[in-house]
Design a protein around this motif. Sequence first.
Motif, PDB file in Angstrom:
ATOM      1  N   ARG A   1      50.829  31.265  46.495  1.00 28.04           N
ATOM      2  CA  ARG A   1      50.699  32.548  47.418  1.00 28.04           C
ATOM      3  C   ARG A   1      50.119  33.725  46.626  1.00 28.04           C
ATOM      4  NH1 ARG A   1      55.314  34.204  49.174  1.00 28.04           N
ATOM      5  NH2 ARG A   1      56.603  32.707  47.975  1.00 28.04           N
ATOM      6  N   ARG A   2      50.568  33.742  45.304  1.00 23.24           N
ATOM      7  CA  ARG A   2      50.254  35.073  44.570  1.00 23.24           C
ATOM      8  C   ARG A   2      49.000  34.935  43.886  1.00 23.24           C
ATOM      9  NH1 ARG A   2      55.664  34.488  43.415  1.00 23.24           N
ATOM     10  NH2 ARG A   2      55.248  33.091  41.492  1.00 23.24           N
ATOM     11  N   LEU A   3      48.354  33.722  43.582  1.00 23.58           N
ATOM     12  CA  LEU A   3      47.231  33.240  43.022  1.00 23.58           C
ATOM     13  C   LEU A   3      46.207  33.779  44.354  1.00 23.58           C
ATOM     14  CD1 LEU A   3      45.333  32.558  40.954  1.00 23.58           C
ATOM     15  CD2 LEU A   3      45.394  30.039  41.480  1.00 23.58           C
ATOM     16  N   LEU A   4      46.323  33.286  45.698  1.00 24.20           N
ATOM     17  CA  LEU A   4      45.827  33.645  46.699  1.00 24.20           C
ATOM     18  C   LEU A   4      45.530  34.943  47.004  1.00 24.20           C
ATOM     19  CD1 LEU A   4      43.858  32.433  49.022  1.00 24.20           C
ATOM     20  CD2 LEU A   4      46.182  32.149  50.202  1.00 24.20           C
ATOM     21  N   GLN A   5      46.573  35.763  46.792  1.00 20.18           N
ATOM     22  CA  GLN A   5      46.450  37.212  47.052  1.00 20.18           C
ATOM     23  C   GLN A   5      45.535  37.685  46.205  1.00 20.18           C
ATOM     24  OE1 GLN A   5      50.826  38.358  46.321  1.00 20.18           O
ATOM     25  NE2 GLN A   5      51.095  38.116  48.712  1.00 20.18           N
ATOM     26  N   PHE A   6      45.815  37.281  44.659  1.00 19.31           N
ATOM     27  CA  PHE A   6      44.804  37.758  43.595  1.00 19.31           C
ATOM     28  C   PHE A   6      43.247  37.471  44.104  1.00 19.31           C
ATOM     29  CE2 PHE A   6      42.261  36.535  39.812  1.00 19.31           C
ATOM     30  CZ  PHE A   6      42.292  37.657  39.348  1.00 19.31           C
ATOM     31  N   LEU A   7      43.035  36.124  44.595  1.00 15.45           N
ATOM     32  CA  LEU A   7      41.503  36.241  45.122  1.00 15.45           C
ATOM     33  C   LEU A   7      41.159  37.070  46.147  1.00 15.45           C
ATOM     34  CD1 LEU A   7      41.498  32.104  45.197  1.00 15.45           C
ATOM     35  CD2 LEU A   7      40.467  33.640  43.460  1.00 15.45           C
ATOM     36  N   GLN A   8      42.242  37.402  47.032  1.00 17.88           N
ATOM     37  CA  GLN A   8      41.705  38.229  48.079  1.00 17.88           C
ATOM     38  C   GLN A   8      41.505  39.639  47.713  1.00 17.88           C
ATOM     39  OE1 GLN A   8      45.113  37.513  50.698  1.00 17.88           O
ATOM     40  NE2 GLN A   8      44.050  35.887  51.708  1.00 17.88           N
ATOM     41  N   ALA A   9      42.590  39.999  46.595  1.00 22.17           N
ATOM     42  CA  ALA A   9      42.159  41.374  45.990  1.00 22.17           C
ATOM     43  C   ALA A   9      41.028  41.777  45.399  1.00 22.17           C
ATOM     44  CB  ALA A   9      43.490  41.645  45.112  1.00 22.17           C
ATOM     45  N   GLU A  10      40.682  40.292  44.557  1.00 20.78           N
ATOM     46  CA  GLU A  10      39.526  40.527  43.936  1.00 20.78           C
ATOM     47  C   GLU A  10      38.318  40.336  44.683  1.00 20.78           C
ATOM     48  OE1 GLU A  10      38.704  41.053  40.385  1.00 20.78           O
ATOM     49  OE2 GLU A  10      40.760  41.696  40.465  1.00 20.78           O
ATOM     50  N   ASN A  11      38.399  39.765  45.888  1.00 26.73           N
ATOM     51  CA  ASN A  11      37.417  39.221  46.845  1.00 26.73           C
ATOM     52  C   ASN A  11      36.540  38.388  46.282  1.00 26.73           C
ATOM     53  OD1 ASN A  11      35.879  39.531  49.212  1.00 26.73           O
ATOM     54  ND2 ASN A  11      34.359  41.110  48.546  1.00 26.73           N
ATOM     55  N   ILE A  12      37.112  37.200  46.046  1.00 28.02           N
ATOM     56  CA  ILE A  12      36.308  36.246  45.337  1.00 28.02           C
ATOM     57  C   ILE A  12      36.954  34.900  45.854  1.00 28.02           C
ATOM     58  CG2 ILE A  12      35.723  37.136  43.107  1.00 28.02           C
ATOM     59  CD1 ILE A  12      37.832  35.558  41.960  1.00 28.02           C
ATOM     60  N   THR A  13      36.086  33.734  46.113  1.00 35.82           N
ATOM     61  CA  THR A  13      36.315  32.508  46.608  1.00 35.82           C
ATOM     62  C   THR A  13      37.018  31.562  45.466  1.00 35.82           C
ATOM     63  OG1 THR A  13      34.230  31.536  46.236  1.00 35.82           O
ATOM     64  CG2 THR A  13      34.498  32.596  48.084  1.00 35.82           C
ATOM     65  N   GLN A  14      37.805  30.725  46.092  1.00 34.79           N
ATOM     66  CA  GLN A  14      38.093  29.543  45.210  1.00 34.79           C
ATOM     67  C   GLN A  14      37.137  29.030  44.066  1.00 34.79           C
ATOM     68  OE1 GLN A  14      40.382  26.272  47.141  1.00 34.79           O
ATOM     69  NE2 GLN A  14      41.086  27.661  48.651  1.00 34.79           N
ATOM     70  N   THR A  15      35.624  28.676  44.833  1.00 38.41           N
ATOM     71  CA  THR A  15      34.906  28.358  44.034  1.00 38.41           C
ATOM     72  C   THR A  15      34.391  29.297  43.041  1.00 38.41           C
ATOM     73  OG1 THR A  15      33.980  26.980  46.055  1.00 38.41           O
ATOM     74  CG2 THR A  15      32.379  27.518  44.203  1.00 38.41           C
ATOM     75  N   GLN A  16      34.233  30.393  43.327  1.00 43.40           N
ATOM     76  CA  GLN A  16      33.805  31.502  42.288  1.00 43.40           C
ATOM     77  C   GLN A  16      34.718  31.588  41.152  1.00 43.40           C
ATOM     78  OE1 GLN A  16      33.616  34.634  45.208  1.00 43.40           O
ATOM     79  NE2 GLN A  16      31.442  34.813  44.977  1.00 43.40           N
ATOM     80  N   LEU A  17      36.078  31.427  41.716  1.00 41.02           N
ATOM     81  CA  LEU A  17      37.043  31.265  40.547  1.00 41.02           C
ATOM     82  C   LEU A  17      37.023  30.201  39.721  1.00 41.02           C
ATOM     83  CD1 LEU A  17      39.690  32.921  39.348  1.00 41.02           C
ATOM     84  CD2 LEU A  17      40.985  31.216  40.530  1.00 41.02           C
ATOM     85  N   ALA A  18      36.970  29.037  40.253  1.00 38.28           N
ATOM     86  CA  ALA A  18      36.361  28.006  39.456  1.00 38.28           C
ATOM     87  C   ALA A  18      35.405  27.976  38.481  1.00 38.28           C
ATOM     88  CB  ALA A  18      36.561  26.587  40.338  1.00 38.28           C
ATOM     89  N   ASP A  19      34.150  28.373  38.865  1.00 40.51           N
ATOM     90  CA  ASP A  19      33.221  28.766  38.234  1.00 40.51           C
ATOM     91  C   ASP A  19      33.186  29.560  37.150  1.00 40.51           C
ATOM     92  OD1 ASP A  19      31.796  26.694  39.896  1.00 40.51           O
ATOM     93  OD2 ASP A  19      30.660  28.248  40.791  1.00 40.51           O
TER      94      ASP A  19
END
Length: 124
Positions: free
Chosen positions: A3-21
């Motif tokens: 849940r916290r990782l998802l919150q971080f993605l939302q705060a950074e305004n990035i997608t799962q794919t962008q994070l993985a890349d």
Amino acid sequence: MNRRLLQFLQAENITQTQLADTLSVARGSVSNILAGRNKPGYDFLESLILHYPNLNLEWLLSGKGKMYHEAEGPQTSQEAPSQQEDPVQLDLFSIPTSGLPQREISKIMIFFSDKTFQEFRQSD
């Protein structure tokens, strides 16, 4: 933690794919972590901190503290240096400030030509 990782993605305004890349990990591994099927490994966490130095790892792992270190907020991903550099051995926090009002240095940031940076904080 997922849940916290998802919150971080939302705060950074990035997608799962962008994070993985950005982290150079398989896209499915980010998806599995967010779904709670897998826990992140050392390499994943190390790359995350190298690319997002303001992220508070203690918050991510345990929920303690704030998402970002001190008053710093979301920040665009920083490219990690291509090779590990030796830590600076100078005591830059005790530079004499004669003639200036009494102030202590609390943070030093070094910016590199490849648009990365490294932050140094005075240890308490």
